[in-house]
Design an enzyme around this catalytic site. Structure first.
Site, PDB file in Angstrom:
ATOM      1  N   LYS A  19       0.842  -1.211   0.000  1.00  0.00           N
ATOM      2  CA  LYS A  19       0.000   0.000   0.000  1.00  0.00           C
ATOM      3  C   LYS A  19       0.868   1.249   0.000  1.00  0.00           C
ATOM      4  CE  LYS A  19       0.615   1.343   4.419  1.00  0.00           C
ATOM      5  NZ  LYS A  19       0.902   2.703   4.948  1.00  0.00           N
ATOM      6  N   THR A  72      -4.042   5.673   2.934  1.00  0.00           N
ATOM      7  CA  THR A  72      -2.749   6.264   2.567  1.00  0.00           C
ATOM      8  C   THR A  72      -2.735   6.850   1.162  1.00  0.00           C
ATOM      9  OG1 THR A  72      -1.961   4.070   1.910  1.00  0.00           O
ATOM     10  CG2 THR A  72      -1.405   4.807   4.118  1.00  0.00           C
TER      11      THR A  72
END
Length: 327
Positions: free
Chosen positions: A190, A247
């Site tokens: 991620k 994120t």
């Protein structure tokens, strides 16, 4: 459940936030920091270097003495950057009580070797069961006591469930899973896609491009995860999709902020550590070596190497042969 003595290795924002969470869960919290000044400040109730403006009061016993920090610990949280984990665990070897859980709280893959963090821990501290904590969580939110949900993973389901129960508090809800590899892969990759999302935003390519990248990035995350044996439902959860959404959408993420500066063509010297920078390079190498179709990971690595610009990378991705969405 009885109180734990928890030691946190790492005096950064995330380490301090997790130590505070352990206090809120009713445990004794010790913290090891490299810098004696940081340790003294944390013991006094603030971490101005990494969490400026947040005063949390006394309660964390911080020190730069590794042996003192580990003495009598019932559980250890390793909250140092992924690329320095091997060094820090080597410092802990011989000082850490045997058979107590080691919980990995960094997210990444070792750049030089392509080794997952759980494998590094198993190599250096073979007598300590390994777990990992991951999920959509900004350190400043956790430090302030804002509601957050994470997942704790261990190969032994009972250990993961026990740790999740012990770590949970009013502001921190912990789920558990025995898919340790899935949680590690989701947490590591991620960061790469967060850099890509930031770069797209920084280059002014629009919200539509960013949404497409995040969606197709998640497809690549699942492909890489499958190659490592991760379960699809794990990657759909907090440590995969959940962390990806967080994120890739906020400059609070150091990886997104790094990508944002990259896309704008700003000077990157002296910027805060972004774990995805190292992970992008090794993830691209792993994908090539295993024959995994991961063009966004590859393009992100090239952007970071300054081999191509963000706009050139997106143009190349847009010109790839058409395929069905399921492929």
């Amino acid at each position: 459940m009885s109180s734990y003595s928890v030691t946190v290795l790492g005096g950064g924002a995330w380490g301090t936030a997790l130590a505070l969470s352990m206090l809120r869960a009713g445990h004794k919290a010790r913290l090891w920091a490299r810098d004696a000044k940081d340790a003294a400040a944390i013991s006094a109730g603030e971490n101005p270097h990494y969490l400026p403006g947040i005063e949390f009061g006394r309660g964390i016993e911080a020190t730069n003495d590794m042996e003192a920090a580990l003495s009598g610990a019932d559980c250890v949280l390793a909250v140092t950057p992924a690329q320095s984990l091997r060094e820090v665990l080597s410092l802990a070897r011989g000082k850490m009580p045997e058979n107590i859980p080691l919980v990995l709280c960094a997210k990444g893959i070792e750049r030089e070797t392509g080794t997952l963090l759980s494998a590094i821990a198993g190599e250096i501290l073979p007598k300590n069961p390994v777990a990992a904590l991951s999920g959509p969580s900004f350190a400043s939110d956790v430090a302030r006591g804002l509601p957050t949900a994470v997942v704790v993973a261990a190969r032994e389901e009972a250990l993961a469930a026990t740790l999740a129960l012990r770590f949970s508090a009013a502001n921190l809800r912990c789920y558990s899973t025995d898919d340790l590899i899935g949680v590690e892969i989701g947490g590591a990759l991620k960061n790469v896609f967060a850099i890509a999302a930031g770069a797209i935003t920084g280059a002014g390519l629009g919200a539509s491009a960013q949404a497409a990248m995040v969606t197709r990035g998640f497809v690549e995350l699942r492909r890489v995860g499958a190659a490592f044996g991760a379960r699809p439902e794990t990657l759909m959860g907090l440590s995969g999709l959940g962390d990806l959404l967080l994120t890739c959408s906020s400059a609070q993420s150091r990886n997104f902020a790094y990508g944002l500066a990259l896309g704008r063509g700003e000077d990157l010297a002296g910027r805060p550590l972004a774990e995805g920078v190292a992970t992008a390079a090794i993830a691209a190498r792993i994908a090539r070596g295993r024959g995994i179709d991961a063009p966004i990971i590859g393009a992100t690595a090239q952007i970071l190497e300054r081999a191509i610009t963000t706009r050139e990378a997106v143009a190349a991705l847009m010109s790839r042969p058409l395929r069905t969405e399921a492929e």
